[in-house]
Scaffold this motif. Structure first.
Motif, PDB file in Angstrom:
ATOM      1  N   GLU A 141       0.860  -1.170   0.000  1.00  0.00           N
ATOM      2  CA  GLU A 141       0.000   0.000   0.000  1.00  0.00           C
ATOM      3  C   GLU A 141       0.902   1.226   0.000  1.00  0.00           C
ATOM      4  OE1 GLU A 141      -3.651   1.501   2.756  1.00  0.00           O
ATOM      5  OE2 GLU A 141      -2.497  -0.240   3.391  1.00  0.00           O
ATOM      6  N   LEU A 142       0.514   2.267  -0.743  1.00  0.00           N
ATOM      7  CA  LEU A 142       1.364   3.469  -0.768  1.00  0.00           C
ATOM      8  C   LEU A 142       0.967   4.424   0.364  1.00  0.00           C
ATOM      9  CD1 LEU A 142       1.496   4.291  -4.588  1.00  0.00           C
ATOM     10  CD2 LEU A 142       3.298   3.275  -3.183  1.00  0.00           C
ATOM     11  N   PRO A 143       1.931   5.042   1.043  1.00  0.00           N
ATOM     12  CA  PRO A 143       1.614   5.956   2.143  1.00  0.00           C
ATOM     13  C   PRO A 143       1.229   7.352   1.624  1.00  0.00           C
ATOM     14  CG  PRO A 143       3.989   5.751   1.921  1.00  0.00           C
ATOM     15  CD  PRO A 143       3.385   4.918   0.843  1.00  0.00           C
ATOM     16  N   VAL A 144       0.072   7.428   1.006  1.00  0.00           N
ATOM     17  CA  VAL A 144      -0.298   8.753   0.488  1.00  0.00           C
ATOM     18  C   VAL A 144      -1.523   9.331   1.203  1.00  0.00           C
ATOM     19  CG1 VAL A 144       0.710   8.571  -1.789  1.00  0.00           C
ATOM     20  CG2 VAL A 144      -1.574   7.657  -1.383  1.00  0.00           C
ATOM     21  N   LEU A 156       9.044   7.517   8.061  1.00  0.00           N
ATOM     22  CA  LEU A 156       7.841   8.351   8.054  1.00  0.00           C
ATOM     23  C   LEU A 156       6.710   7.646   7.324  1.00  0.00           C
ATOM     24  CD1 LEU A 156       9.717  11.560   7.413  1.00  0.00           C
ATOM     25  CD2 LEU A 156       7.906  11.432   9.093  1.00  0.00           C
ATOM     26  N   GLY A 157       5.561   7.776   7.845  1.00  0.00           N
ATOM     27  CA  GLY A 157       4.461   7.067   7.226  1.00  0.00           C
ATOM     28  C   GLY A 157       3.548   7.952   6.424  1.00  0.00           C
ATOM     29  N   ARG A 158       2.279   7.767   6.692  1.00  0.00           N
ATOM     30  CA  ARG A 158       1.271   8.514   5.947  1.00  0.00           C
ATOM     31  C   ARG A 158       1.254   9.976   6.360  1.00  0.00           C
ATOM     32  NH1 ARG A 158      -2.438   5.564   3.736  1.00  0.00           N
ATOM     33  NH2 ARG A 158      -2.189   3.317   3.828  1.00  0.00           N
ATOM     34  N   PRO A 159       0.670  10.800   5.494  1.00  0.00           N
ATOM     35  CA  PRO A 159       0.547  12.217   5.852  1.00  0.00           C
ATOM     36  C   PRO A 159      -0.337  12.381   7.093  1.00  0.00           C
ATOM     37  CG  PRO A 159      -0.290  11.779   3.634  1.00  0.00           C
ATOM     38  CD  PRO A 159       0.251  10.510   4.148  1.00  0.00           C
ATOM     39  N   LEU A 160       0.006  13.342   7.937  1.00  0.00           N
ATOM     40  CA  LEU A 160      -0.793  13.619   9.128  1.00  0.00           C
ATOM     41  C   LEU A 160      -2.157  14.179   8.754  1.00  0.00           C
ATOM     42  CD1 LEU A 160       1.862  15.267  11.468  1.00  0.00           C
ATOM     43  CD2 LEU A 160       0.654  13.119  11.862  1.00  0.00           C
ATOM     44  N   LEU A 161      -2.167  15.031   7.777  1.00  0.00           N
ATOM     45  CA  LEU A 161      -3.402  15.728   7.391  1.00  0.00           C
ATOM     46  C   LEU A 161      -3.582  15.727   5.886  1.00  0.00           C
ATOM     47  CD1 LEU A 161      -2.900  18.948   9.544  1.00  0.00           C
ATOM     48  CD2 LEU A 161      -4.611  17.193   9.983  1.00  0.00           C
ATOM     49  N   HIS A 162      -4.802  15.811   5.461  1.00  0.00           N
ATOM     50  CA  HIS A 162      -5.082  16.067   4.046  1.00  0.00           C
ATOM     51  C   HIS A 162      -5.716  17.444   3.925  1.00  0.00           C
ATOM     52  CE1 HIS A 162      -5.000  11.854   1.995  1.00  0.00           C
ATOM     53  NE2 HIS A 162      -3.892  12.141   2.647  1.00  0.00           N
ATOM     54  N   LEU A 163      -5.315  18.169   2.898  1.00  0.00           N
ATOM     55  CA  LEU A 163      -5.840  19.517   2.728  1.00  0.00           C
ATOM     56  C   LEU A 163      -7.303  19.506   2.355  1.00  0.00           C
ATOM     57  CD1 LEU A 163      -3.258  21.716   0.823  1.00  0.00           C
ATOM     58  CD2 LEU A 163      -4.421  22.252   2.948  1.00  0.00           C
ATOM     59  N   VAL A 164      -7.639  18.645   1.380  1.00  0.00           N
ATOM     60  CA  VAL A 164      -9.009  18.582   0.893  1.00  0.00           C
ATOM     61  C   VAL A 164      -9.476  17.146   1.080  1.00  0.00           C
ATOM     62  CG1 VAL A 164     -10.476  18.846  -1.126  1.00  0.00           C
ATOM     63  CG2 VAL A 164      -8.519  20.365  -0.804  1.00  0.00           C
TER      64      VAL A 164
END
Lengths: 519, 312
Positions: free
Chosen positions: A516-519, B2-10
């Motif tokens: 899974e990609l960390p996006v 580092l993993g996933r982003p903490l926040l998404h803008l939209v």
């Protein structure tokens, strides 16, 4: 696209490492003079200094040319025993015209004029009117050529004069057809240099007309000129130049042995010495005026023949004045006066403040962008941050390589580039996100995301590139610096994003093979 | 690490109906731009030294500057109409003068020396930190070159978009850019930031940035035109804006964050530049969504569709 070889990645990292090495010269001095040590120059707005933009007075050049030609025509006609009336020149139309003594002499006059030296006559077109008037018009091309020569000559003289003042690292460049830019780092009071450059330093020796007394009605061939020390006092100077200062071979400041005043000693070449001896021999007991740029420096009475061609000028000089006059005489007269039309002086302390403010802004802006990318893009944001860091290094490296001049707007340009630099990463990341949402496998999502973002990246960067090239072409001074940094920034941004950060992502994928990609 | 982003803008799957507000957006924009144009003619831009010509001398006094005394010294030297103001710190004085009427180099030289003299003799220990003089002929030349740079940039951008997209895109982009540019000029008039060469650089940067923003949205519109043959243009544009919204906001924010410290700590000479940039970023971003895209909608729908078909 998806499999970058280790070699390629190594090459990209090597490029960044070379960039890092190229940055070094900015932070330390050269270990050996043999190593080419290229660094970014600081603009005058960052290090303090003076900028002068000077324009040559082409009208004076034209006037002088017409004057000389009038003299030549007079002499030519007199030597051929041909008559003329009302010879006059017009600075406005660039013409010289005169009337024939008799219409029957027209052919002979035209023949005589055409017999003048080719170099002279080629500059003019001759036309004869039915009323026996002959007009010579100075051609545009000839004037352009003369102006161009005069600027080249002026640059030489300006360089000599500035070098003699001991200014460090001056830059003297030509701008356009009739301008010179002088940049003087570290000089925050350019008064002396302005005076040196603002003086034509055309020195001539004249006899006086002692019968002329009324300055309001000077007899023909005589001009009342002010004394340098006391401009209210005017002397009747004969226009005829007895000896010309251009025949000097040397001049130096010294002390007058008799009264301890500062003086300028000068030495003529052979022809000048001969003329000087002749004039002094024929005019013992009469005053002899030394005129500099239409001001009388001194007018001593000739006490005896001066045969050796050396002389001394005294005129109540200070040591500075004597040194500067000697310097100007040595460097020669400017072909025409130079006028200062733009002048900018920045003190060193102001420059330091600007650097500090710029550096703080740069550091804070950089930090904010880095944090933003980590928060909103996580793992991929980290790669973008690495690219951003490499970008800063490469930009500095290229600017050093070009030995570019960094100005305050240039620093602003770097900052904005850093803001825009992550855009390509953002575009790729957003695309990958979309592809993941559309249910693609990680590998497919990476591939499709990159491919689709690419054309957008190119389009958006080319437009930015175009507008900054325009700015570079039409901008002057600091604005060009701004345009240059951004243009370079666009190139390094493309490299660091498409090569460095993207390759890192691919390597990461190849090594970890995430589900899974960390996006 | 580092993993996933903490926040998404939209948030994912945002479907804002932007085109519903197209008239409000366009009218607001037009009104603001017309107001800016009026401001441009009256009271007009505060021209900086580059474009106005004249003399500026900045001095640093020891201790707080005594303006009354400096003014008196200037009066004694018969220097009139000297704009005298504090510049940043309390011990910083800025004096502005118009170029002498005679408009010759010598008169300017005399004047600048007189001003320096008057300022330094008013208070002990006063230092001249900056002294600039720009002749009238040079300033008008600089002004012309500045406008040329703006004009050529617009032209090049239009040609490039025309070349890469279609003429509908190029025309909507140029109209939007001109609307953006006029607003930035209105902002300059209101804030009294001096309009000089550095400001031209700021305006050009705004142009570049704003175009960049529009190109991303247009790119997506073009792509969707090829993908969805039967979707109404209005829906298609809305979808394209929504899809690119996250990127649009993210890039605006990074550029904004990079320019913000410059506005706050850039010092008197650059903060004006940075504030104009910040204004331009906000205007450019909003116009990508509310102006450039709706304009595209107003362009002939049929021709867009036809050509898209032909290309795909």
């Amino acid at each position: 696209m998806m499999y970058y070889s280790r070699k390629k990645l190594a090459l990209v990292i090597l490029t960044c490492f070379i960039g890092l090495l190229l940055c070094l010269p900015n932070f330390m001095s050269a270990p050996s003079p043999k190593i080419p040590w290229r660094q970014i120059h600081l603009g005058l707005d960052l290090r303090g200094g003076s900028y002068l933009l000077m324009q040559i007075d082409l009208n004076v050049l034209t006037k002088n040319r017409l004057q000389t030609l009038s003299d030549n025509i007079r002499q030519t006609l007199i030597s051929k025993d041909l008559g003329y009336k009302d010879i006059h020149s017009s600075d406005k139309d660039h013409t010289i015209s005169f009337t024939l003594r008799s219409p029957s002499e027209k052919d002979a006059v035209l023949k005589a004029l055409k017999g003048m030296p080719k170099a002279v006559i080629n500059e003019f077109s001759i036309s004869d009117a039915p009323n026996d008037q002959i007009t010579l018009t100075l051609s545009e091309d000839a004037m352009k050529q003369r102006g161009s020569d005069a600027i080249a000559q002026s640059i030489e003289i300006v360089r000599k004069r500035i070098d003699a003042t001991g200014a460090v690292d001056p830059s003297i460049t030509r701008q356009g057809e009739d301008r010179i830019i002088v940049q003087l780092p570290g000089v925050d009071d350019p008064e002396r240099i302005k005076k040196l450059l603002g003086t034509t330093a055309k020195m001539t020796f004249h006899l006086l007309d002692e019968n002329a007394t009324n300055p309001d009605f000077p007899p023909p061939g005589v001009t009342f000129m002010p004394m340098m020390e006391d401009p209210s006092k005017k002397l009747p100077i004969r226009d005829h130049i007895e000896v010309d200062g251009s025949e000097l071979t040397n001049a130096s400041a010294g002390m007058d042995q008799q009264n301890g005043e500062y003086a300028v000693n000068f030495q003529f070449d052979t022809a000048g010495a001969q003329a000087f001896a002749n004039v002094t021999r024929a005019n013992i007991g009469k005053p002899f005026a030394i005129v500099l740029d239409n001001q009388v420096i001194t007018a001593p009475v000739i006490k005896g023949v001066i045969p050796g061609g050396s002389g001394q000028i005294t005129g109540g000089f200070t040591v500075q004045k004597a040194t500067d006059l000697a310097l100007m005489l040595r460097s020669g007269a400017l072909p025409a006066p130079l006028k200062i039309i733009e002048e900018r002086t920045i003190g060193a302390s102001l420059g330091e403040d600007a650097i500090r403010a710029g550096a703080i802004s740069l550091a804070v802006g950089f930090a904010l962008v880095i944090v933003f990318m980590l928060v909103f893009y996580g793992h991929f944001g980290f790669y973008a941050d690495i690219a951003l860091f490499a970008n800063l290094i490469l930009m500095t490296a290229i600017l050093s390589l070009f030995e570019a001049t960094l100005t305050l707007p240039g620093m602003a340009g770097m900052l904005l580039t850093l803001g825009m630099a992550v855009d390509a990463n953002i575009l790729i990341n957003e695309r990958i996100r979309e592809e993941v949402r559309n249910g693609r496998t990680p590998l497919n999502a990476l591939q499709a995301g990159f491919d689709r973002a690419l054309s957008t990246i190119i389009d958006s960067n080319v437009t930015a590139f175009l507008s900054h090239v325009m700015l570079f072409i039409f901008g002057t001074g600091p604005v060009r610096g701004f345009a240059l940094t951004i243009t370079i920034g666009i190139v390094t941004t493309i490299f660091t994003t498409l090569c460095l950060s993207w390759m890192l992502i691919i390597r990461w994928y190849a090594v970890t093979r995430p589900k899974e990609l960390p996006v | 690490m580092l993993g996933r982003p903490l926040l998404h803008l939209v948030p994912h799957g945002t479907k804002i109906n932007f085109m519903r507000g197209r008239f409000i957006g366009l009218i607001t924009s037009a009104v603001l731009s017309i107001a800016s144009l009026i401001l441009f003619f009256h009271p007009g831009l505060t021209l900086g030294l580059d474009f106005r010509g004249g003399i500026v001398v900045e001095a640093q006094t020891q201790g707080p500057a005594d303006f009354a005394k400096i003014r008196m010294e200037l009066n004694q030297a018969h220097i009139s109409a000297a704009g005298l103001q504090q510049f940043g710190a309390k011990n910083s004085v800025l004096i502005r003068l118009d170029a002498p009427k005679e408009n010759n180099a010598e008169a300017t030289q005399t004047l600048i020396n007189q001003v320096k003299q008057a300022v330094t003799s008013a208070q002990d220990g006063t230092k001249i930190v900056r002294a600039d003089a720009v002749g009238a002929s040079v300033s008008s030349e600089l002004f012309r070159h500045g406008l040329l740079a703006l004009g050529f940039s617009l032209l090049m951008i239009m040609l490039y978009i025309w070349f890469r997209f279609e003429w509908e895109f190029a025309i909507s982009a140029i109209i939007t850019l001109i609307l953006d540019l006029t607003k930035a000029i209105g902002f300059l008039v209101i804030t009294h930031f001096e309009f000089d060469l550095v400001m031209v650089a700021a305006l050009l940067t705004i142009l570049g940035y704003s175009t960049n923003d529009k190109v991303v949205v247009y790119d997506r519109v073009r792509e969707n035109l090829r993908k969805y043959h039967s979707m109404p243009i209005r829906e298609l544009i809305d979808m394209s804006i929504n899809e690119t919204l996250s990127r649009t906001l993210a890039t605006s924010l990074t550029v904004f964050l990079a320019a913000l410290p410059l506005a706050l700590f850039g010092g008197a000479s650059l903060s004006g530049f940075a504030w104009v940039m910040l204004f331009g970023i906000v205007v450019g971003t909003s116009s990508s969504i509310f102006i450039a895209a709706p304009l595209l909608l107003f362009m002939e729908e049929g021709s867009l569709r036809r050509r898209a078909k032909k290309i795909s």
